[in-house]
Scaffold this active site. Sequence first.
Site, PDB file in Angstrom:
ATOM      1  N   SER A 206      32.273 -19.139   9.718  1.00  0.00           N
ATOM      2  CA  SER A 206      32.386 -17.709  10.446  1.00  0.00           C
ATOM      3  C   SER A 206      31.803 -17.754  11.750  1.00  0.00           C
ATOM      4  O   SER A 206      30.711 -18.328  12.210  1.00  0.00           O
ATOM      5  CB  SER A 206      31.603 -16.863   9.712  1.00  0.00           C
ATOM      6  OG  SER A 206      32.118 -16.670   8.434  1.00  0.00           O
TER       7      SER A 206
ATOM      8  N   HIS B 217      28.595 -10.531  11.571  1.00  0.00           N
ATOM      9  CA  HIS B 217      27.647 -10.727  10.076  1.00  0.00           C
ATOM     10  C   HIS B 217      27.005 -12.034  10.086  1.00  0.00           C
ATOM     11  O   HIS B 217      26.280 -12.369   9.373  1.00  0.00           O
ATOM     12  CB  HIS B 217      29.083 -10.776   9.314  1.00  0.00           C
ATOM     13  CG  HIS B 217      29.725 -11.857   9.004  1.00  0.00           C
ATOM     14  ND1 HIS B 217      31.214 -11.957   9.151  1.00  0.00           N
ATOM     15  CD2 HIS B 217      29.312 -13.339   8.501  1.00  0.00           C
ATOM     16  CE1 HIS B 217      31.494 -13.288   9.088  1.00  0.00           C
ATOM     17  NE2 HIS B 217      30.761 -13.963   8.497  1.00  0.00           N
TER      18      HIS B 217
ATOM     19  N   ASP C  30      33.764  -6.943  13.957  1.00  0.00           N
ATOM     20  CA  ASP C  30      32.840  -8.226  13.394  1.00  0.00           C
ATOM     21  C   ASP C  30      32.926  -9.190  14.600  1.00  0.00           C
ATOM     22  O   ASP C  30      32.778 -10.296  14.408  1.00  0.00           O
ATOM     23  CB  ASP C  30      33.537  -8.680  12.527  1.00  0.00           C
ATOM     24  CG  ASP C  30      32.343  -9.733  11.551  1.00  0.00           C
ATOM     25  OD1 ASP C  30      31.252  -9.514  11.850  1.00  0.00           O
ATOM     26  OD2 ASP C  30      32.770 -10.481  10.669  1.00  0.00           O
TER      27      ASP C  30
END
Length: 515
Positions: A259, A150, A180
Site C-alpha cells: 500500500s 490509511h 486515500d
Amino acid sequence: MNLYAKTALLACGVAVASSAVTMLAVNGMDSTDNVARSITTLFNEDGTKHDGGAFYTVANTVTPPTDFTHAAESTINGVVSIKSYSNRQQYGQGGGGQYIDPFEFFFGSPFGQQQPRRQQPQSNEKEEVQKGLGSGVIISEDGYIVTNNHVIDDADRLEVTLNDNRIYNAKVIGTDPSTDVALLKIEEKGLHVIPIGDSDNLRVGEWVLAVGNPFGFTSTVTTGIVSAKARGMQGAPHSGKMGIESYIQTDAAVNPGNSGGALVNISGELVGINTAIYSQTGNYAGCSFAIPASIVTKIVTDLRQYGTVQRAILGIAFTELTPQMAKEKDITATNDGILVGEVMDQSAAMEAGIKVNDIIIAINNAPTHNTAQLQGEISKYRPGDKITLKYVRDNKIATTSVTLRNNQGNTKVTQAGNISALGCAFAPLTDKEKREYQLSSGLKVTGLKDGKFKEAGIKNGFIVLDINNMRVRTQDDVEKIYTAIMKSSDTDKVMFITGIYPTGRRVYYAVDLAE
C-alpha cells in the site's frame, strides 16, 4: 535423391513452415498498431473456402519489450518503506489488560501467521508500538513522498526507510481520506525521483510493475497487466470508506505492505499508487487496484499549494443508466451513462441547465459510462474550472459548458482549516472542578476572542462535554474532530456541542465552521 530423403526433406519443410506460421500468429497477437497485416484465406483442395477462417501474416513486426529490468532498476530507489508508530497508554498495576500485536489487524501478520497476544506491561507510562507497515513514492528531490492515507492514519510517529537503508522521521504535509492519498516530507536533498507518466493514456493489456514492500520484504518488484481502467469497488466490502473510486485494476501481485507503493509502466514512469486488493483472505488473489497518477498529481498539488484539496462539485444526484431503465424511459440514444435524478440548488449543474432525466455520457470527450468514470474525471478539476458536458435529452445529444463549484456553492479557494479559527483555548477541568460539577471530564473554554465560538454565542467558562456526539477530554480531541470535519466532503461543516456553564445550566450550540 531417394524417396526417404525426399520424404525427410518434405517433413522438415513442413515443420519449418508450421513453425513460421506459429511465430507469425504469435507476433500478430503481440504486435502494435503500426504493424502491417495481410489476411490470407485458407482454401480446400477443391478450391472451396475453408470454414476454418483466416490467418494473419505479419510484415515489419515490432515486438513489444518484455525485459522489465530497466523499469525495475530505475524505480526501486524511488520507493520507500514507511513504518507507523503509535503511543499506547499501558494499563496500570492490577489492570489485567492485554494488547494485540498491531500487525494482526493493520496489514496481517508479517510472516503469514497469527502472532500471540502478549500480557501488557505493568506501568502507567506510554509505550511506542509499531502500528503498521506500508510503502511510499518519492516525488521530489527535496523529500516529498506520496503514500496512502490509511498507511499513516492516526500515527504518532512515521519512520521512512530509503532503499539504501537511510532512516528519517517524516512529517505529514496533508491528507485526503476521500482518495486515500497522503503527502509526507523528510528533510533530505538529492533523492531519486520516479517520473510521473500519463495514466489517462494507459491501455488495458499494457504491462505494468508494482514496486513496494510486501510483508516487509523491501524493494520487491512484481509485474502484470492493466486489467481495467476507471474501476469502482462499490460492491466490495469496506469500499464505502473511499469517497472517490476510479482505480486502475491490475493483476500484478500486491500484498499487505505494498500500500502506497508505485505502479509503473514499462518505461519506469509512475502511473498509479497501489492502494487496495480484492481478496477473501487479505492476501493477493489476482485483483489489485491503484489510484491513477492523474488524480494523485492533482491531490498532491492541492495539498502543497493550499494545504487542503480543492474539490470540484457538479451538484447532481444520479444513478447509472441500465438497459432496463433505458427501456422503461424509452431512451434509445444510449444504453449507459449517468442518469440525473436531482439537480441541487445553486449548483454548477443548475447554472449550466442540466435537468432531471438527462444522461451525461462524456466530460471533455472522456466517456462516463459509470460512476467510477464520472468521479475520476471530476476529481481532476478544481472549483472555477470549466468543463464540457455531453448529455442526452429527449434522445438527442447536446453539449453544455459547466463552471464547477465547491461544496459551498461558489468558486473560492478552500483554505486548510486551523483550530485557531475557533478563537479560544481549552483547559481540562481540575479534580476540584470535577467534584464540584459532578463530571468525569470536560474542557473549559478560556481566552475567548473573535472567532467561531464567539459568533455562535459561547462564553468564557463554558465547559465542553462532547462534540458531534464524541466525548472530549483534551484539546487534542477537539483538534482531531475539527480536522475531520474540515476534511470531510460534507456540504455542512458544523460542530454540534453539548456542555454546561458553572451554574449547572446545560446548553447546546451549533458552530458553523464554513468560510
